[in-house]
Design a protein around this motif. Structure first.
Motif, PDB file in Angstrom:
ATOM      1  N   SER A   1     -24.072 -66.754 -15.505  1.00  0.00           N
ATOM      2  CA  SER A   1     -22.516 -66.877 -15.376  1.00  0.00           C
ATOM      3  C   SER A   1     -21.875 -68.479 -15.956  1.00  0.00           C
ATOM      4  O   SER A   1     -22.448 -68.790 -16.798  1.00  0.00           O
TER       5      SER A   1
ATOM      6  N   SER B   1     -35.062 -59.386 -15.312  1.00  0.00           N
ATOM      7  CA  SER B   1     -34.032 -59.040 -15.376  1.00  0.00           C
ATOM      8  C   SER B   1     -32.702 -60.933 -14.421  1.00  0.00           C
ATOM      9  O   SER B   1     -33.853 -61.684 -14.389  1.00  0.00           O
ATOM     10  N   ALA B   2     -31.463 -60.581 -14.848  1.00  0.00           N
ATOM     11  CA  ALA B   2     -31.047 -62.072 -14.900  1.00  0.00           C
ATOM     12  C   ALA B   2     -29.586 -61.645 -14.762  1.00  0.00           C
ATOM     13  O   ALA B   2     -28.798 -60.920 -15.274  1.00  0.00           O
ATOM     14  N   LEU B   3     -29.104 -63.234 -13.954  1.00  0.00           N
ATOM     15  CA  LEU B   3     -27.563 -62.736 -13.477  1.00  0.00           C
ATOM     16  C   LEU B   3     -27.155 -64.457 -14.288  1.00  0.00           C
ATOM     17  O   LEU B   3     -27.072 -65.475 -13.957  1.00  0.00           O
TER      18      LEU B   3
ATOM     19  N   LYS C   1     -32.245 -64.646 -11.260  1.00  0.00           N
ATOM     20  CA  LYS C   1     -33.241 -64.464 -12.117  1.00  0.00           C
ATOM     21  C   LYS C   1     -34.278 -63.220 -11.482  1.00  0.00           C
ATOM     22  O   LYS C   1     -35.026 -63.875 -10.152  1.00  0.00           O
ATOM     23  N   THR C   2     -34.805 -62.134 -11.763  1.00  0.00           N
ATOM     24  CA  THR C   2     -35.953 -61.254 -11.565  1.00  0.00           C
ATOM     25  C   THR C   2     -37.129 -61.423 -12.560  1.00  0.00           C
ATOM     26  O   THR C   2     -36.967 -61.100 -13.270  1.00  0.00           O
TER      27      THR C   2
ATOM     28  N   LEU D   1     -19.261 -63.428 -13.479  1.00  0.00           N
ATOM     29  CA  LEU D   1     -21.327 -63.069 -13.695  1.00  0.00           C
ATOM     30  C   LEU D   1     -21.193 -61.903 -14.598  1.00  0.00           C
ATOM     31  O   LEU D   1     -20.242 -60.825 -14.825  1.00  0.00           O
ATOM     32  N   TYR D   2     -22.592 -61.705 -15.791  1.00  0.00           N
ATOM     33  CA  TYR D   2     -23.023 -60.930 -16.488  1.00  0.00           C
ATOM     34  C   TYR D   2     -24.304 -60.868 -15.866  1.00  0.00           C
ATOM     35  O   TYR D   2     -25.217 -61.573 -16.170  1.00  0.00           O
ATOM     36  N   PHE D   3     -24.522 -59.254 -15.751  1.00  0.00           N
ATOM     37  CA  PHE D   3     -26.434 -58.831 -15.506  1.00  0.00           C
ATOM     38  C   PHE D   3     -27.522 -58.313 -16.608  1.00  0.00           C
ATOM     39  O   PHE D   3     -26.100 -57.223 -17.789  1.00  0.00           O
ATOM     40  N   VAL D   4     -28.185 -59.020 -17.362  1.00  0.00           N
ATOM     41  CA  VAL D   4     -28.984 -58.957 -18.106  1.00  0.00           C
ATOM     42  C   VAL D   4     -30.313 -58.190 -17.670  1.00  0.00           C
ATOM     43  O   VAL D   4     -30.981 -59.106 -17.278  1.00  0.00           O
ATOM     44  N   LYS D   5     -30.327 -57.916 -18.746  1.00  0.00           N
ATOM     45  CA  LYS D   5     -32.200 -57.915 -19.148  1.00  0.00           C
ATOM     46  C   LYS D   5     -32.505 -57.666 -20.429  1.00  0.00           C
ATOM     47  O   LYS D   5     -31.514 -57.649 -21.664  1.00  0.00           O
TER      48      LYS D   5
END
Length: 151
Positions: free
Chosen positions: A102, A98-100, A88-89, A107-111
């Motif tokens: 699982s 944003s977050a990653l 997470k950032t 893995l899915y990159f999300v905002k």
């Protein structure tokens, strides 16, 4: 100037020439002129052009069958997928957070405000990211309509 054929007429309306040719054909052959096909009209009263972004009935039925195909009963059992917060950032303004995630070892990159879907056991799930703050990531899982807070 002398090479121009003086018998050639200039026609501003090409339909006049077509009509003259039809009349000439009719008079020489004794048969009616062949029918020409007309292009379909694009006016709204001739059958509205459908919006290609709207889901058609057949497509939504196919999705229902796909998500309902489970055993012989036809009833869909939605199980909570295995979801972990991989990374997470966080930014103070929240715009660049944003977050990653699982989910089932993918893995899915999300905002924040984003959403995505995935399949598990022939059922379609949708994940909506509600918020990402300093300590947590808040997501909603559809069709279970469950809210998870990941830390």
């Amino acid at each position: 100037m002398e090479k121009i054929n003086q018998t050639t007429e200039m026609q501003r309306d090409p339909t006049v020439i077509v009509d003259k040719l039809k009349d000439a054909f009719k008079s020489t052959s004794g048969r009616p002129a062949p029918k020409t096909e007309q292009a379909p009209s694009l006016t709204p009263d001739s059958g509205a052009i459908k919006d290609p972004t709207q889901m058609t009935g057949s497509f939504s039925e196919a999705l229902k069958r796909l998500s309902a195909r489970r055993g012989g009963s036809g009833d869909t059992e939605f199980k909570l997928p295995e979801i972990t917060l991989a990374a997470k950032t966080f930014s103070e303004d929240g715009k660049n957070s944003s977050a990653l995630l699982s989910i089932n070892k993918k893995l899915y990159f999300v905002k924040p405000g984003g959403n995505f879907s995935f399949m598990q056991d022939n059922a379609i799930y949708e994940i909506a990211v509600e918020s990402i703050d300093m300590h947590t990531v808040r997501i909603r899982i559809f069709p279970l309509n469950e809210t998870l807070i990941l830390r």
